[in-house]
Motif scaffolding. Structure first.
Motif, PDB file in Angstrom:
ATOM      1  N   VAL A 167       0.864  -1.179   0.000  1.00 49.97           N
ATOM      2  CA  VAL A 167       0.000   0.000   0.000  1.00 49.97           C
ATOM      3  C   VAL A 167       0.903   1.232   0.000  1.00 49.97           C
ATOM      4  O   VAL A 167       1.759   1.355   0.865  1.00 49.97           O
ATOM      5  N   ARG A 169       2.823   4.391   0.778  1.00 52.09           N
ATOM      6  CA  ARG A 169       2.869   5.151   2.033  1.00 52.09           C
ATOM      7  C   ARG A 169       2.207   6.516   1.882  1.00 52.09           C
ATOM      8  O   ARG A 169       1.746   7.107   2.841  1.00 52.09           O
ATOM      9  N   SER A 170       2.152   7.016   0.648  1.00 52.81           N
ATOM     10  CA  SER A 170       1.527   8.326   0.454  1.00 52.81           C
ATOM     11  C   SER A 170       0.050   8.274   0.846  1.00 52.81           C
ATOM     12  O   SER A 170      -0.508   9.274   1.300  1.00 52.81           O
ATOM     13  N   LEU A 171      -0.591   7.107   0.700  1.00 55.27           N
ATOM     14  CA  LEU A 171      -1.992   7.011   1.107  1.00 55.27           C
ATOM     15  C   LEU A 171      -2.119   7.069   2.627  1.00 55.27           C
ATOM     16  O   LEU A 171      -3.070   7.640   3.156  1.00 55.27           O
ATOM     17  N   ARG A 173       0.051   8.672   4.590  1.00 55.49           N
ATOM     18  CA  ARG A 173       0.293  10.080   4.913  1.00 55.49           C
ATOM     19  C   ARG A 173      -0.962  10.911   4.645  1.00 55.49           C
ATOM     20  O   ARG A 173      -1.297  11.821   5.398  1.00 55.49           O
ATOM     21  N   MET A 174      -1.638  10.594   3.559  1.00 57.58           N
ATOM     22  CA  MET A 174      -2.877  11.298   3.243  1.00 57.58           C
ATOM     23  C   MET A 174      -3.873  11.118   4.387  1.00 57.58           C
ATOM     24  O   MET A 174      -4.462  12.086   4.869  1.00 57.58           O
ATOM     25  N   GLU A 188      -9.603   1.541   6.653  1.00 48.63           N
ATOM     26  CA  GLU A 188     -10.026   2.186   5.410  1.00 48.63           C
ATOM     27  C   GLU A 188      -8.907   2.275   4.385  1.00 48.63           C
ATOM     28  O   GLU A 188      -9.165   2.496   3.199  1.00 48.63           O
ATOM     29  N   ILE A 189      -7.658   2.173   4.823  1.00 48.94           N
ATOM     30  CA  ILE A 189      -6.548   2.337   3.876  1.00 48.94           C
ATOM     31  C   ILE A 189      -5.716   1.060   3.764  1.00 48.94           C
ATOM     32  O   ILE A 189      -5.580   0.502   2.678  1.00 48.94           O
ATOM     33  N   PRO A 192      -8.061  -2.503   2.881  1.00 41.52           N
ATOM     34  CA  PRO A 192      -8.532  -2.571   1.488  1.00 41.52           C
ATOM     35  C   PRO A 192      -7.381  -2.598   0.495  1.00 41.52           C
ATOM     36  O   PRO A 192      -7.453  -3.277  -0.522  1.00 41.52           O
ATOM     37  N   GLY A 193      -6.292  -1.884   0.830  1.00 39.88           N
ATOM     38  CA  GLY A 193      -5.143  -1.872  -0.070  1.00 39.88           C
ATOM     39  C   GLY A 193      -4.436  -3.217  -0.118  1.00 39.88           C
ATOM     40  O   GLY A 193      -3.823  -3.565  -1.125  1.00 39.88           O
ATOM     41  N   ALA A 268     -13.442  -4.922  -7.820  1.00 39.75           N
ATOM     42  CA  ALA A 268     -14.016  -4.335  -9.039  1.00 39.75           C
ATOM     43  C   ALA A 268     -13.387  -2.979  -9.344  1.00 39.75           C
ATOM     44  O   ALA A 268     -13.399  -2.529 -10.482  1.00 39.75           O
ATOM     45  N   TRP A 269     -12.800  -2.356  -8.331  1.00 36.38           N
ATOM     46  CA  TRP A 269     -12.222  -1.019  -8.508  1.00 36.38           C
ATOM     47  C   TRP A 269     -10.936  -1.043  -9.314  1.00 36.38           C
ATOM     48  O   TRP A 269     -10.441  -0.012  -9.733  1.00 36.38           O
ATOM     49  N   ARG A 270     -10.348  -2.237  -9.512  1.00 30.45           N
ATOM     50  CA  ARG A 270      -9.057  -2.272 -10.211  1.00 30.45           C
ATOM     51  C   ARG A 270      -9.207  -2.099 -11.725  1.00 30.45           C
ATOM     52  O   ARG A 270     -10.110  -2.636 -12.329  1.00 30.45           O
TER      53      ARG A 270
ATOM     54  N   PHE B  77      -2.193  16.701  -2.873  1.00 35.20           N
ATOM     55  CA  PHE B  77      -0.951  15.986  -3.153  1.00 35.20           C
ATOM     56  C   PHE B  77      -0.620  15.969  -4.642  1.00 35.20           C
ATOM     57  O   PHE B  77      -1.505  15.953  -5.494  1.00 35.20           O
ATOM     58  N   PRO B  84      -8.019   4.000  -4.457  1.00 35.99           N
ATOM     59  CA  PRO B  84      -8.557   3.471  -5.720  1.00 35.99           C
ATOM     60  C   PRO B  84      -9.813   2.628  -5.529  1.00 35.99           C
ATOM     61  O   PRO B  84     -10.549   2.415  -6.494  1.00 35.99           O
ATOM     62  N   TRP B  85     -10.063   2.149  -4.307  1.00 32.01           N
ATOM     63  CA  TRP B  85     -11.246   1.318  -4.085  1.00 32.01           C
ATOM     64  C   TRP B  85     -12.460   2.139  -3.660  1.00 32.01           C
ATOM     65  O   TRP B  85     -13.499   1.597  -3.371  1.00 32.01           O
ATOM     66  N   TYR B 125     -14.833   5.503 -10.293  1.00 30.76           N
ATOM     67  CA  TYR B 125     -13.632   5.118  -9.561  1.00 30.76           C
ATOM     68  C   TYR B 125     -12.424   5.857 -10.132  1.00 30.76           C
ATOM     69  O   TYR B 125     -12.408   6.195 -11.320  1.00 30.76           O
ATOM     70  N   ARG B 127      -9.600   5.016 -11.271  1.00 29.78           N
ATOM     71  CA  ARG B 127      -8.960   4.512 -12.493  1.00 29.78           C
ATOM     72  C   ARG B 127      -9.704   4.946 -13.752  1.00 29.78           C
ATOM     73  O   ARG B 127      -9.148   4.896 -14.841  1.00 29.78           O
TER      74      ARG B 127
END
Lengths: 270, 262
Positions: A167, A169-171, A173-174, A188-189, A192-193, A268-270, B77, B84-85, B125, B127
């Motif tokens: 995952v 690291r910027s996420l 930090r966000m 949440e980060i 799921p990641g 499905a988000w990919r 940023f 992404p999800w 989403y 992407r």
């Protein structure tokens, strides 16, 4: 067509084509007839006496053996025993693996102590532990479940923490910069990641669990597909043996399809 | 709110990246931080946002946050940092989940999506979005928490030149409405000249304040043809300040660059 023109005294040739190829296409409709052809060749070779039906029974006798096993209720008994061991053992090992994997992914102490432990124990062929588990838990179900769980445990641990490591690291930090709680950053980060990695781990752990299931059932079980295959072999009933193999292969395909379904729904988000 | 840097300095493993930064970003002001690569611009921003503890000095925040503010110091940023999800609406809602109930959240998300022109993309989403749309989501997410200070870390540098121009125009419109104190890190002279009230030029590593330049033209008039000469002079002045630093930084070994992740 005014633009193309060249001096009459200069040589002219067409640009030769050099691209194309190296892009295998799937000729979908060709696979099923090819499969059927192989089965027919096998059947034909057996009937023509090229292959002894005892060494390799033809598809038709395997099918007959399978339907006999289904009719007598034996198949159901064997399958139920196997499914119970597989599912229970896999869930046990996967849950424990997820727990340790997340601990390694999130805590420094977990990582420091966990990774060497996993690295040291992962290469052990888990079936070698079955005799010890039989001494600990007896010949019954717990020793088989423990073997299967142990097999599912390690790939789950490794894929769970690798998933968290992947995952960005910027996420994280966000999340921190928006004032998210520790808990929210994990749920949440990070989780799921890590899910793609965790599901990839489930593919590996389920196939390992299937191998260990059969091995454990061959060592000491009355019922179970592994026991069926072993007993059929002892009795030279290769048609029943192959029927058991077919069931195992279908089981593997079903598991793979279920994980594929989970991937399509959860990722499905990919 | 006002943001005060007091003698801020920082080092990574003994490598000094920032030194003696004393700076005040006034309430409602947009201050651009301009400097060569590796000069500690992003480090300064991470310190400002409380993501990195400075080795020396401190950063303080003066004044009262605006009404409904959920996160005084809020980032936009460079790499968008979208989950992404989650859908566009889900990403914008992320920072509101701990504090607002479902109804208030939905209203606020809808409002910022409308302001940033994203209403039609609420269910998409990341992407599925272009870089420009992703950064609009980043802006919407930042605006949704009603920040007191916006910390923008090269928000346009991952975008192509045309999209950059488009987003710059949109930023400026949003700014005029909100008048949020903004710290805008960039390496792009023209971007700084378009957006900033003042431009702080940093030297190469270790980053020190090389100069502060006021842009004495209202933001709305900077692209007007009659002001081209004035802007050109300011640009030349900026380049004079920074050219030597950029040249020297360019000749330094890349291995000595500051770590990207603080």
């Amino acid at each position: 067509m005014a633009e193309p023109a060249h001096r009459a005294d200069e040589p002219v040739r067409e640009v030769p084509f050099r691209g194309g190829g190296f892009a295998p296409r799937r000729l979908r409709h060709l696979a099923p007839p090819f499969f059927l052809l192989l089965l027919l060749l096998w059947e034909g070779a057996s009937r023509a006496g090229l292959v002894s039906p005892l060494a390799l029974p033809p598809p038709s006798s395997i099918l007959t053996a399978l339907s006999d096993l289904a009719a007598s209720g034996d198949l159901r008994r064997h399958l139920e025993a196997s499914l119970y061991r597989l599912v229970a053992g896999w869930i046990l090992g996967t849950s424990a693996g997820l727990l340790l994997g997340l601990l390694i992914g999130i805590s420094s102490l977990g990582r420091t102590l966990g990774i060497p432990l996993v690295a040291a124990l992962f290469p052990i062929p888990k079936i070698a532990m079955l005799p010890l588990f039989i001494l600990w838990f007896g010949i019954g179900e717990p020793s088989k479940l423990a073997t299967i769980a142990l097999g599912a445990f390690f790939p789950t641990v490794i894929n769970a923490y690798a998933g968290i490591d992947n995952v960005p690291r910027s996420l994280v930090r966000m999340g921190q910069s928006f004032g998210l709680s520790h808990r929210a950053i994990v749920f949440e980060i990070l989780l799921p990641g890590a899910l793609p990695g965790i599901l990839a781990g489930a593919r590996i752990s389920s196939s390992i669990a299937l191998v260990l299931l059969v091995a454990a059932e061959m060592i000491g079980a009355q019922y179970g597909i592994g026991a069926l295959v072993l007993q059929a072999g002892n009795l030279m009933r290769t048609d029943q043996l192959m029927a058991g193999v077919v069931v195992l292969s279908l089981l593997g395909l079903t598991i793979s399809a279920l994980i594929g379904l989970a991937e399509r729904r959860l990722l499905a988000w990919r | 709110m006002q943001l005060l840097f007091e003698e801020v300095g920082h080092a990574f493993d003994g490598l000094r990246v920032l030194e003696g930064i004393s700076l005040s970003v006034a309430a409602g002001e947009t201050l651009a931080i301009l400097g060569p690569s590796g000069c500690g611009k992003s480090t300064l921003l991470a310190i400002a946002g409380g993501l990195l503890r400075p080795a020396r000095g401190r950063v303080r925040l003066a004044g009262t946050p605006p009404a409904g503010c959920l996160n005084p110091l809020t980032y936009v940023f460079q790499d968008f940092a979208l989950l992404p999800w989650r859908t566009v609406a889900g990403n914008v809602a992320l920072a509101l989940e701990a504090t607002l109930d479902r109804r208030a959240r939905r209203e606020r998300v809808a409002e910022v999506l409308r302001r940033t022109g994203l209403s039609d993309f609420a269910a998409a989403y990341p992407r599925q979005l272009s870089g420009g749309m992703k950064q609009r989501v980043g802006i919407a997410r930042a605006l949704a928490v009603r920040p007191a200070v916006l910390l923008m870390d090269e928000p346009l540098s991952a975008l192509d030149a045309q999209t950059r121009e488009l987003l710059l125009e949109e930023f400026l419109t949003l700014w005029r409405e909100a008048r949020t104190t903004t710290l805008y890190v960039t390496h792009n002279l023209d971007e700084a000249l378009r957006i900033a009230d003042r431009i702080c030029v940093l030297s190469r590593r270790p980053g020190r304040i090389r100069g502060l330049l006021e842009v004495p033209l209202p933001v709305a008039e900077r692209t007007a043809p009659e002001n081209a000469a004035r802007i050109g002079e300011l640009r030349a002045e900026l380049w004079r300040m920074i050219a030597e630093e950029v040249r020297a930084a360019d000749r330094e070994l890349a291995s000595a660059r500051e770590p990207v992740d603080g």
